[in-house]
Design a protein around this motif. Structure first.
Motif, PDB file in Angstrom:
ATOM      1  N   GLU A   1       0.827  -1.216   0.000  1.00  0.00           N
ATOM      2  CA  GLU A   1       0.000   0.000   0.000  1.00  0.00           C
ATOM      3  C   GLU A   1       0.859   1.263   0.000  1.00  0.00           C
ATOM      4  N   ASN A   2       2.038   1.201   0.629  1.00  0.00           N
ATOM      5  CA  ASN A   2       2.926   2.371   0.715  1.00  0.00           C
ATOM      6  C   ASN A   2       4.046   2.333  -0.313  1.00  0.00           C
ATOM      7  N   TYR A   3       3.970   1.390  -1.234  1.00  0.00           N
ATOM      8  CA  TYR A   3       5.060   1.132  -2.165  1.00  0.00           C
ATOM      9  C   TYR A   3       5.471   2.379  -2.941  1.00  0.00           C
ATOM     10  N   ASP A   4       4.509   3.141  -3.400  1.00  0.00           N
ATOM     11  CA  ASP A   4       4.783   4.327  -4.211  1.00  0.00           C
ATOM     12  C   ASP A   4       5.620   5.351  -3.444  1.00  0.00           C
ATOM     13  N   GLU A   5       5.381   5.462  -2.119  1.00  0.00           N
ATOM     14  CA  GLU A   5       6.098   6.457  -1.318  1.00  0.00           C
ATOM     15  C   GLU A   5       7.466   5.972  -0.856  1.00  0.00           C
ATOM     16  N   THR A   6       7.643   4.664  -0.735  1.00  0.00           N
ATOM     17  CA  THR A   6       8.860   4.149  -0.091  1.00  0.00           C
ATOM     18  C   THR A   6       9.868   3.498  -1.038  1.00  0.00           C
ATOM     19  N   ARG A   7       9.457   3.141  -2.226  1.00  0.00           N
ATOM     20  CA  ARG A   7      10.281   2.257  -3.065  1.00  0.00           C
ATOM     21  C   ARG A   7      11.606   2.861  -3.517  1.00  0.00           C
TER      22      ARG A   7
ATOM     23  N   TYR B   1      13.708   4.765  -1.740  1.00  0.00           N
ATOM     24  CA  TYR B   1      14.611   5.123  -0.654  1.00  0.00           C
ATOM     25  C   TYR B   1      15.321   3.880  -0.113  1.00  0.00           C
ATOM     26  N   PRO B   2      16.587   3.710  -0.462  1.00  0.00           N
ATOM     27  CA  PRO B   2      17.280   2.458  -0.123  1.00  0.00           C
ATOM     28  C   PRO B   2      17.456   2.210   1.369  1.00  0.00           C
ATOM     29  N   ALA B   3      17.362   3.254   2.195  1.00  0.00           N
ATOM     30  CA  ALA B   3      17.521   3.057   3.636  1.00  0.00           C
ATOM     31  C   ALA B   3      16.271   2.447   4.260  1.00  0.00           C
ATOM     32  N   ILE B   4      15.161   2.494   3.515  1.00  0.00           N
ATOM     33  CA  ILE B   4      13.885   1.966   4.006  1.00  0.00           C
ATOM     34  C   ILE B   4      13.645   0.586   3.400  1.00  0.00           C
ATOM     35  N   HIS B   5      13.056  -0.306   4.184  1.00  0.00           N
ATOM     36  CA  HIS B   5      12.659  -1.603   3.616  1.00  0.00           C
ATOM     37  C   HIS B   5      11.328  -1.375   2.893  1.00  0.00           C
ATOM     38  N   GLY B   6      11.413  -0.753   1.718  1.00  0.00           N
ATOM     39  CA  GLY B   6      10.211  -0.314   1.017  1.00  0.00           C
ATOM     40  C   GLY B   6       9.928  -1.040  -0.273  1.00  0.00           C
ATOM     41  N   THR B   7      10.719  -2.080  -0.577  1.00  0.00           N
ATOM     42  CA  THR B   7      10.457  -2.895  -1.758  1.00  0.00           C
ATOM     43  C   THR B   7      10.169  -4.325  -1.312  1.00  0.00           C
ATOM     44  N   THR B   8       9.593  -5.120  -2.184  1.00  0.00           N
ATOM     45  CA  THR B   8       9.110  -6.446  -1.776  1.00  0.00           C
ATOM     46  C   THR B   8      10.219  -7.485  -1.631  1.00  0.00           C
ATOM     47  N   ARG B   9      11.319  -7.301  -2.359  1.00  0.00           N
ATOM     48  CA  ARG B   9      12.424  -8.267  -2.385  1.00  0.00           C
ATOM     49  C   ARG B   9      11.970  -9.666  -2.821  1.00  0.00           C
ATOM     50  N   LEU B  10      10.960  -9.693  -3.647  1.00  0.00           N
ATOM     51  CA  LEU B  10      10.440 -10.973  -4.135  1.00  0.00           C
ATOM     52  C   LEU B  10      11.160 -11.453  -5.396  1.00  0.00           C
ATOM     53  N   GLY B  11      12.171 -10.692  -5.840  1.00  0.00           N
ATOM     54  CA  GLY B  11      12.836 -11.003  -7.104  1.00  0.00           C
ATOM     55  C   GLY B  11      13.310 -12.441  -7.220  1.00  0.00           C
ATOM     56  N   ILE B  12      13.948 -12.950  -6.173  1.00  0.00           N
ATOM     57  CA  ILE B  12      14.471 -14.321  -6.244  1.00  0.00           C
ATOM     58  C   ILE B  12      13.338 -15.339  -6.325  1.00  0.00           C
ATOM     59  N   HIS B  13      12.202 -15.038  -5.653  1.00  0.00           N
ATOM     60  CA  HIS B  13      11.052 -15.948  -5.697  1.00  0.00           C
ATOM     61  C   HIS B  13      10.384 -15.929  -7.072  1.00  0.00           C
ATOM     62  N   LEU B  14      10.344 -14.757  -7.694  1.00  0.00           N
ATOM     63  CA  LEU B  14       9.810 -14.663  -9.052  1.00  0.00           C
ATOM     64  C   LEU B  14      10.743 -15.363 -10.033  1.00  0.00           C
ATOM     65  N   ARG B  15      12.034 -15.221  -9.814  1.00  0.00           N
ATOM     66  CA  ARG B  15      13.018 -15.827 -10.718  1.00  0.00           C
ATOM     67  C   ARG B  15      12.900 -17.347 -10.742  1.00  0.00           C
TER      68      ARG B  15
END
Length: 437
Positions: free
Chosen positions: A214-220, A222-236
């Motif tokens: 829900e907050n992805y647009d505001e946080t994605r 900023y690398p200091a924030i855990h604001g991305t899903t980190r699902l890349g390896i699971h999608l891969r």
């Protein structure tokens, strides 16, 4: 004694029982289904690091599948070798009527599947493949002139216009789990048998909290924030369902949905323009660029010693964890290609070696986007200022301090190149290359 006729489902980039397209059709075939995974020697032999964490991730995923299948009275056949050799052995061992699997769009995978299809056809065995790792593939989303989209924004609009519940519905695999071949439990190959060493990494979770989406647009950004899903390896590796994720994105975040659409976009680029997966620029004129390719400067970039804190922080994070924040990926890639005038293929290969979520389509697409040689509509003038990017997206220096603790010490290097000078040099070199085309 006559052998029982069976179907085989071949797992590759789809390491889950839930909502798996090819597995669904295999289970519905009416034949007992033998699950199969091959540790492909051709791919593994290219990995110099025998402690590659991605191999551990795959191994753990296969181990999880094995337990699930054993609870259903079945098992997964796990082999190590070249796929052709493994299939020849399987054809002697079983009476196989049909083989099911899911599409893989990479050049090597296409060649491999062509070879296996030919091998099976000689035995009158049907080889069936299905779309599973993307919502739309190949030429499912076309322009009004029936041509392939090569720019993301119009592609994403057409993608959204076409998308509906039919394309996002999960396959009800669980209804057909009784269709797995009943077999005795076997032990899993050891790491040693496949030539690797087990590592003890902390892999990201295969699910994310609603608030993050829900907050992805505001946080994605900023690398200091855990604001991305980190699902890349699971999608891969397909330990999550793209359809499940796309439904969530449609409901909660258009920005995150766009990230998933980027995956589809780059996969259809790779399929329709296979030269990009074979070391060529999407825009051929960009193969004329006279790269400097200074090996010492490349080594400093790899080590995170460029004197630009955001670039160095990103490279330290990558080298230590196998992950790099997406905003920082853009900055580090731009710096290598534009500031140092080092061929994007060098950076692409380094990311391919280090990233846990490495995916040829996305990695190639991202690097060509950064270099200006890819699908972007206004390519080569964009040259990120790493200092301005740090001020904007890490204003308090939290991310930089975490990954570059030596920043304010005598050990921290001076900038490897002046930004203004590098920018002007880049524009000149690119202009010369493109004007001479």
């Amino acid at each position: 004694m006559k052998k029982e006729k069976i179907a085989v489902f071949w797992f590759r980039r789809d390491l889950r029982l839930h909502d798996n397209a090819g597995l669904y059709y295999a289970l519905k075939s009416g034949l007992p289904v033998l699950p199969l995974f091959i540790f492909d020697k051709t791919i593994l032999d290219q990995l110099d690091n025998k402690e590659d964490q991605r191999v551990t991730f795959i191994y753990q995923a296969i181990s999880g599948l094995k337990k699930e299948l054993q609870n259903l009275g079945s098992d997964i056949a796990v082999h190590y070798g070249s796929p052709a050799d493994v299939w020849k052995d399987l054809l002697e061992q079983y009476d196989i009527a049909e083989v099911f699997t899911n599409h893989d769009y990479e050049p090597y995978a296409s060649e491999r599947d062509g070879e296996i299809k030919s091998l099976l056809q000689k035995q009158d065995i049907v080889f069936r493949t299905y779309k599973d790792q993307v919502i739309f593939e190949k030429q499912e989303v076309l322009t009004g002139q029936n041509t392939v989209y090569t720019v993301f924004t119009p592609y994403s609009k057409a993608w959204k216009a076409k998308c509906n519940t039919f394309f996002l519905s999960s396959y009800p695999n669980e209804k057909y789990f009784s269709g797995f071949l009943k077999t005795k439990t076997t032990s899993l190959l050891t790491y040693k048998e496949i030539g690797f060493v087990e590592t003890k990494p902390e892999f990201p979770a295969d699910h994310v909290k609603s608030e993050l989406i829900e907050n992805y647009d505001e946080t994605r950004n900023y690398p200091a924030i855990h604001g991305t899903t980190r699902l890349g390896i699971h999608l891969r590796f397909g330990t999550v369902s793209i359809r499940d994720l796309a439904r969530t994105a449609l409901e909660k975040s258009d920005t995150w949905l766009n990230e998933l659409i980027w995956r589809d976009f780059y996969h259809q680029i790779l399929w329709n323009f296979p030269h990009v997966g074979k070391g060529k620029a999407f825009r051929p004129a960009y193969d004329n660029i006279r790269w400097r390719n200074n090996e010492n400067e490349f080594a400093l970039w790899c080590q995170g010693k460029t004197g630009y804190p955001l670039v160095d922080a990103g490279m330290h994070e990558l080298n230590e964890t196998g992950f790099m924040h997406n905003r920082v990926r853009m900055v580090t890639a731009s710096f290598l290609t534009k500031h140092l005038l080092i061929d994007w293929r060098w950076g692409e290969a380094y990311f391919a070696e280090k990233l846990l979520d490495y995916d040829l389509a996305a990695n190639n697409g991202g690097w060509q986007w950064a270099a200006g040689s890819g699908t972007d509509a206004a390519p080569y003038f964009r040259i990120f200022n790493p200092t301005a990017q740090a001020e904007k997206f890490d204003p308090k220096g939290v991310y930089i301090k975490k990954w570059v603790p030596e920043l304010n010490s005598l050990n921290y290097p001076a900038p490897i190149v002046d930004h203004k000078f590098a920018r002007e040099r880049c524009l000149k070199v690119y202009k010369e290359a493109l004007n001479n085309d």
